[in-house]
Design an enzyme around this catalytic site. Structure first.
Site, PDB file in Angstrom:
ATOM      1  N   GLU A 158      -7.439  -8.822   2.596  1.00 16.66           N
ATOM      2  CA  GLU A 158      -7.706  -9.567   1.350  1.00 16.66           C
ATOM      3  C   GLU A 158      -7.164 -10.985   1.453  1.00 16.66           C
ATOM      4  OE1 GLU A 158      -5.978  -6.573  -1.158  1.00 16.66           O
ATOM      5  OE2 GLU A 158      -7.630  -5.239  -0.624  1.00 16.66           O
TER       6      GLU A 158
ATOM      7  N   GLY B 277     -10.503   0.508  -0.419  1.00 16.37           N
ATOM      8  CA  GLY B 277     -10.910   0.576  -1.830  1.00 16.37           C
ATOM      9  C   GLY B 277     -12.336   1.063  -2.035  1.00 16.37           C
TER      10      GLY B 277
ATOM     11  N   HIS C 177      -3.082  -9.185   5.656  1.00 15.53           N
ATOM     12  CA  HIS C 177      -3.966  -8.204   5.001  1.00 15.53           C
ATOM     13  C   HIS C 177      -5.377  -8.789   4.902  1.00 15.53           C
ATOM     14  CE1 HIS C 177      -5.701  -5.562   2.007  1.00 15.53           C
ATOM     15  NE2 HIS C 177      -4.750  -4.692   2.326  1.00 15.53           N
TER      16      HIS C 177
ATOM     17  N   SER D  42      -8.602   3.838   1.925  1.00 16.97           N
ATOM     18  CA  SER D  42      -8.960   5.053   1.187  1.00 16.97           C
ATOM     19  C   SER D  42      -8.222   6.292   1.688  1.00 16.97           C
ATOM     20  CB  SER D  42     -10.478   5.273   1.216  1.00 16.97           C
ATOM     21  OG  SER D  42     -11.134   4.185   0.602  1.00 16.97           O
TER      22      SER D  42
ATOM     23  N   GLU E  17      -6.530  -1.439   9.370  1.00 19.39           N
ATOM     24  CA  GLU E  17      -7.239  -1.197   8.109  1.00 19.39           C
ATOM     25  C   GLU E  17      -8.681  -1.673   8.241  1.00 19.39           C
ATOM     26  OE1 GLU E  17      -4.234  -1.003   4.621  1.00 19.39           O
ATOM     27  OE2 GLU E  17      -4.857  -3.066   4.848  1.00 19.39           O
TER      28      GLU E  17
ATOM     29  N   ASN F 147       1.033  -0.300  -0.803  1.00 24.82           N
ATOM     30  CA  ASN F 147       0.696  -1.686  -1.128  1.00 24.82           C
ATOM     31  C   ASN F 147       0.091  -1.691  -2.522  1.00 24.82           C
ATOM     32  OD1 ASN F 147      -0.269  -4.263  -1.336  1.00 24.82           O
ATOM     33  ND2 ASN F 147      -1.781  -4.109   0.303  1.00 24.82           N
ATOM     34  N   TRP F 148       0.915  -2.081  -3.493  1.00 22.76           N
ATOM     35  CA  TRP F 148       0.451  -2.029  -4.887  1.00 22.76           C
ATOM     36  C   TRP F 148      -0.573  -3.121  -5.192  1.00 22.76           C
ATOM     37  CZ3 TRP F 148       5.597  -1.377  -8.142  1.00 22.76           C
ATOM     38  CH2 TRP F 148       6.242  -0.209  -7.732  1.00 22.76           C
ATOM     39  N   LYS F 149      -0.688  -4.104  -4.312  1.00 24.84           N
ATOM     40  CA  LYS F 149      -1.571  -5.251  -4.562  1.00 24.84           C
ATOM     41  C   LYS F 149      -1.218  -5.872  -5.931  1.00 24.84           C
ATOM     42  CE  LYS F 149      -4.841  -3.144  -1.438  1.00 24.84           C
ATOM     43  NZ  LYS F 149      -6.216  -2.932  -1.016  1.00 24.84           N
TER      44      LYS F 149
HETATM   45  P1  13P Z   1      -6.948   1.561  -0.454  1.00 22.36           P
HETATM   46  O1  13P Z   1      -5.982   2.656  -0.079  1.00 22.36           O
HETATM   47  O2  13P Z   1      -7.034   1.334  -1.934  1.00 22.36           O
HETATM   48  O3  13P Z   1      -8.280   1.739   0.213  1.00 22.36           O
HETATM   49  O4  13P Z   1      -6.319   0.194   0.128  1.00 22.36           O
HETATM   50  C1  13P Z   1      -5.883   0.143   1.425  1.00 22.36           C
HETATM   51  C2  13P Z   1      -5.153  -1.124   1.621  1.00 22.36           C
HETATM   52  O5  13P Z   1      -5.734  -2.195   1.612  1.00 22.36           O
HETATM   53  C3  13P Z   1      -3.701  -1.053   1.805  1.00 22.36           C
HETATM   54  O6  13P Z   1      -3.194  -2.271   2.222  1.00 22.36           O
END
Ligand code: 13P
Length: 253
Positions: free
Chosen positions: A100, A176, A98, A216, A170, A9-11
């Site tokens: 976020e 993150g 997600h 992470s 998650e 997931n590149w966000k």
């Molecule tokens: P990180 O791997 O940067 O913690 O993010 C996880 C994530 O939100 C994947 O969707």
């Protein structure tokens, strides 16, 4: 048998040239290192790079997923992207719910359910995220939270439709932050999720559902996370932005 999946997931990261370079580096690495037979890699770039990725994916190293979709089929929703649009661009997967999006864009379980319906109608497989925030974990409420998210977001589906769904657990406190769930914490909640699915749809459906861990996840901890019987891979944020890290995570099975 359920698939092992490593999804990136590149966000909201990378310019077009950087994204293009990342994908070619991933392909270059995959040309020398072979993924396990049962392992699928998925790249989930921002919308503008989907076509670049699906063009590359014709070389069949990975599938392509979107990070979001609108819960309506079409119409006056300026700036939004529909499931039929994604399907017409050969997108095979889409992340839904997600944390976020839940936190910053008001994505509720009811909206997750509507997005999942849109995706399934268009033969796109939803990667549905669930997970508790730190206060919920500290109050021992992680099981209740995840149960609500899964039940309200997904359990309106019949067994056949549910069979298309990938789940990603998650824990929000691990996203993150560099703070990963322990393999035991991940296994415990993944087994709980599989149990919920078995109760609702039966053991066969539950056994065939891929449940990914996210938060992470990196090359140094992927192996011990993926070694758990109910952890079928990862949804990777930060480490998916670096070709070698991402490929090494996919090689961790
Ligand atoms: P990180 O791997 O940067 O913690 O993010 C996880 C994530 O939100 C994947 O969707």
């Amino acid at each position: 048998m359920r698939k092992n999946i490593v999804a990136g997931n590149w966000k909201m990261n990378k310019t077009f040239d950087e994204a293009d370079e990342l994908v070619s580096q991933i392909i270059e690495l995959l040309e020398t290192k072979e993924l396990g037979e049962n392992t699928r890699m998925i790249l989930c770039p921002p919308f503008p790079y989907l076509e670049m990725c699906t063009d590359y994916s014709n070389e069949s190293y990975f599938s392509v997923g979107a990070q979001n979709v609108n819960d309506n089929e079409k119409g006056a929703y300026t700036g939004e992207v529909s499931a039929p649009m994604l399907a017409s661009m050969e997108v095979e997967y889409c992340i839904v719910g997600h944390s976020e999006r839940r936190a910053y864009y008001g994505e509720t379980d009811a909206i997750v359910a509507r997005k999942v319906d849109q995706l399934l109608k268009n033969d796109i497989r939803p990667i549905v995220c669930c997970g508790e925030v730190l206060e919920e974990r500290e109050a021992g409420k992680q099981f209740d939270v995840v149960k609500r998210q899964i039940t309200d977001g997904l359990f309106h589906l019949d067994a056949e439709a549910f069979g298309q769904v990938v789940i990603a657990y998650e824990p929000v406190w691990a996203i993150g932050t560099g703070k990963t769930a322990t393999p035991q914490q991940a296994q415990e909640i993944h087994a709980f999720i599989r149990g919920l699915i078995a109760e609702k749809y039966g053991k066969e459906v539950a056994d065939n559902t891929s449940i990914l861990y996210g938060g992470s996840c990196k090359p140094s901890n992927a192996k011990e996370l993926f070694a758990n019987p109910d952890v079928d891979g990862g949804l990777i944020g930060g480490a998916s932005l670096q070709a070698e890290d991402f490929v090494n995570i996919a090689l961790a099975f």
